[in-house]
Design an enzyme around this catalytic site. Structure first.
Site, PDB file in Angstrom:
ATOM      1  CG  HIS A 134      -1.727   1.062   1.462  1.00 50.21           C
ATOM      2  ND1 HIS A 134      -3.159   1.214   1.319  1.00 50.21           N
ATOM      3  CD2 HIS A 134      -1.277   2.447   1.664  1.00 50.21           C
ATOM      4  CE1 HIS A 134      -3.684   2.457   1.563  1.00 50.21           C
ATOM      5  NE2 HIS A 134      -2.516   3.104   1.818  1.00 50.21           N
ATOM      6  CD  GLU A 135       1.583   3.734   3.522  1.00 49.06           C
ATOM      7  OE1 GLU A 135       1.860   4.883   3.129  1.00 49.06           O
ATOM      8  OE2 GLU A 135       0.496   3.715   4.100  1.00 49.06           O
TER       9      GLU A 135
ATOM     10  CG  HIS B 174       0.412   6.082  -0.854  1.00 50.49           C
ATOM     11  ND1 HIS B 174      -0.755   6.560  -1.638  1.00 50.49           N
ATOM     12  CD2 HIS B 174       0.017   5.398   0.234  1.00 50.49           C
ATOM     13  CE1 HIS B 174      -1.737   6.256  -0.874  1.00 50.49           C
ATOM     14  NE2 HIS B 174      -1.479   5.612   0.242  1.00 50.49           N
TER      15      HIS B 174
END
Length: 256
Positions: A59-60, A63
């Protein structure tokens, strides 16, 4: 040339590879264990917790990688492209706290954070970067649920498949939570560049408390029931029975 640069910038850390290996070992233990056995419960716990940390890293990373592709080179210097969970904000708050809530209440809290130079992006790019994280959770949920639907439902090895179902359930929940327009979460991050500067300034003060407020609301019985019913409804759209996620959640708590 850009592809070559991406390959050199993205270097999965030994920590991330180790967490993936732990998740695989947990899955293997769950696969080989009989239904309801202590070893099966431990295997599901390890599979879900380590699997959750893996998806938190993905997820990170989503980004950070998208920000890097749009010119934010700081993310590489800070180690965000290594998928190392330790690099994503404070280990206790971004990993320990979400894992604790999963173990105690089956709540897939958003965790981790990457610090980006958001001022250098256009509103459209900033919105895309914000949405990259929850879309990663959604993609993981689709992959897991498709595999469970095709190979797991009614095929034996129930301990493994129910554990994997609970991990998929957490991905659905993380997607929904992250898309909420609450200051501090990705849903708000996608809307923030389109707000007036005065509105952004007023809402900035709530960013540190947005997640805490969300957690508090989820412990209100009426809100909790409505929220979980909605998540189970989305989960069942895959064709996987909701009982699979429920049993996986129960098995994960091997100490009960």
């Amino acid at each position: 040339m850009r592809t070559s640069a991406a390959r050199s910038a993205v270097r999965p850390s030994p920590v991330f590879i180790g967490v993936v290996a732990i998740a695989v070992l947990g899955g293997a233990l769950a696969w080989r264990s009989e239904w309801g056995s202590v070893s099966g419960r431990i295997g599901v716990f390890v599979l879900v917790v380590a699997g959750w940390v893996v998806t938190l890293c993905l997820h990170e990373f989503a980004h950070a990688y998208l920000a890097w592709r749009h010119g934010d080179t700081d993310v590489a210097a800070r180690g965000y492209l290594t998928l190392n969970p330790v690099k994503y904000s404070h280990p206790l708050l971004s990993i320990g706290l979400p894992v604790l809530f999963i173990a105690l209440g089956g709540i897939g809290l958003p965790g981790g954070a990457v610090y980006l130079r958001t001022g250098m992006f256009s509103p459209k790019v900033q919105a895309r970067i914000s949405l990259a994280g929850p879309l990663t959770n959604a993609l993981v949920a689709v992959i897991l649920l498709t595999a469970i639907r095709m190979y797991g439902v009614g095929s034996g090895h129930e301990t493994f498949w129910t554990g994997l179902s609970f991990l998929a359930f957490l991905q659905v929940m993380a997607t929904v939570l992250n898309l909420l327009p609450v200051p501090g979460l990705d849903g708000y991050g996608a809307l923030e560049p389109y707000l007036k500067p005065t509105t952004r300034a007023q809402l900035d003060q709530f960013k540190p408390y947005g997640l805490l407020l969300l957690v508090a609301l989820l412990f209100v019985p009426q809100i909790n029931v409505v929220f979980f019913d909605a998540i189970y409804w989305i989960f069942q759209l895959s064709g996987v029975p909701e009982t699979y996620a429920m049993y996986g959640n129960a098995l994960m708590r091997f100490w009960t």
